[in-house]
Each structure stands twice: as C-alpha cells, then as structure tokens.
Design a protein around this motif. Structure first.
Motif, short mmCIF file in Angstrom:
data_model
loop_
_atom_site.label_atom_id
_atom_site.label_comp_id
_atom_site.label_asym_id
_atom_site.label_seq_id
_atom_site.Cartn_x
_atom_site.Cartn_y
_atom_site.Cartn_z
N THR A 31 41.31 36.33 45.93
CA THR A 31 41.64 37.72 46.25
C THR A 31 41.04 38.70 45.25
O THR A 31 40.57 39.77 45.63
CB THR A 31 43.17 37.90 46.30
N ALA A 32 41.09 38.35 43.97
CA ALA A 32 40.59 39.24 42.91
C ALA A 32 39.72 38.45 41.94
O ALA A 32 40.08 38.25 40.78
CB ALA A 32 41.77 39.89 42.20
N PRO A 33 38.54 38.01 42.41
CA PRO A 33 37.70 37.15 41.57
C PRO A 33 37.14 37.83 40.32
O PRO A 33 36.74 37.14 39.38
CB PRO A 33 36.57 36.73 42.52
N ASN A 34 37.14 39.15 40.29
CA ASN A 34 36.66 39.86 39.10
C ASN A 34 37.71 39.91 38.00
O ASN A 34 37.41 40.40 36.90
CB ASN A 34 36.24 41.29 39.46
N ASN A 35 38.93 39.44 38.29
CA ASN A 35 40.01 39.57 37.33
C ASN A 35 40.71 38.25 36.99
O ASN A 35 41.18 38.09 35.87
CB ASN A 35 41.04 40.57 37.85
N PHE A 36 40.77 37.34 37.94
CA PHE A 36 41.47 36.07 37.71
C PHE A 36 40.46 34.94 37.61
O PHE A 36 39.44 34.93 38.29
CB PHE A 36 42.43 35.77 38.86
N THR A 37 40.79 33.97 36.77
CA THR A 37 39.99 32.75 36.66
C THR A 37 40.93 31.58 36.42
O THR A 37 42.14 31.76 36.31
CB THR A 37 38.91 32.87 35.56
N ARG A 38 40.36 30.39 36.30
CA ARG A 38 41.16 29.17 36.17
C ARG A 38 40.97 28.56 34.79
O ARG A 38 39.85 28.51 34.27
CB ARG A 38 40.70 28.18 37.23
N SER A 39 42.04 28.06 34.24
CA SER A 39 41.97 27.24 33.05
C SER A 39 41.79 25.80 33.52
O SER A 39 42.74 25.18 34.02
CB SER A 39 43.26 27.36 32.22
#
Length: 78
Positions: A31-39
């Motif tokens: 939904t918000a790939p510019n703000n969230f990422t995965r550890s």
C-alpha cells in the motif's frame, strides 16, 4: 490498536510506526512502498521513511486502516 511503547526498533522517528504485533502480511509494503519495508532478519515490517507529501500520508493512513492486526500506529507526532 498499535502500542507506541512497543514500536519495532527500526522505525524512523515521527508520526507513523509499526509495533511488534506485525505478522508480516505485506499489506503496508504494498500500500505504501515508499514508506514501509521489511526486516528480513526479524520477519516484520517497519516504517523506514515518514511520509513527505499528501500522497504518502494518504497511503500510510490506508495501510494503517487496512492492517489486519492493527500494528500500524499514528501517534500524532510530526
């Protein structure tokens, strides 16, 4: 409801955050790939960049509202 006392440590400071309830469903990252990422090591999402414009803010709000475990919070800080 997300707990500001239980934020994932990788979150950048600011209004939005992800807490330890995250189940790594990928909704926020889609939904918000510019703000969230995965550890990758820990298997959860976190906020790597606070929104910088109205579009990113809207996407973060959409991710927060859609989170199935309510792990995304908005503590009102800027």
């Amino acid at each position: 409801m997300a707990d500001p006392e239980d934020k994932n440590e990788e979150n950048v400071d600011g209004k939005f955050y992800v807490d330890s309830q995250c189940i790594d469903c990928d909704l926020c990252r889609e939904t918000a790939p510019n703000n969230f990422t995965r550890s990758d090591d820990e298997g959860y999402s976190y906020l790597f960049k606070q929104p910088e414009n109205e579009e990113e803010t809207a996407q973060c709000l959409e991710a927060m509202e859609g989170c199935p475990v309510e792990a995304i919070g908005d503590d009102g800080d800027t």
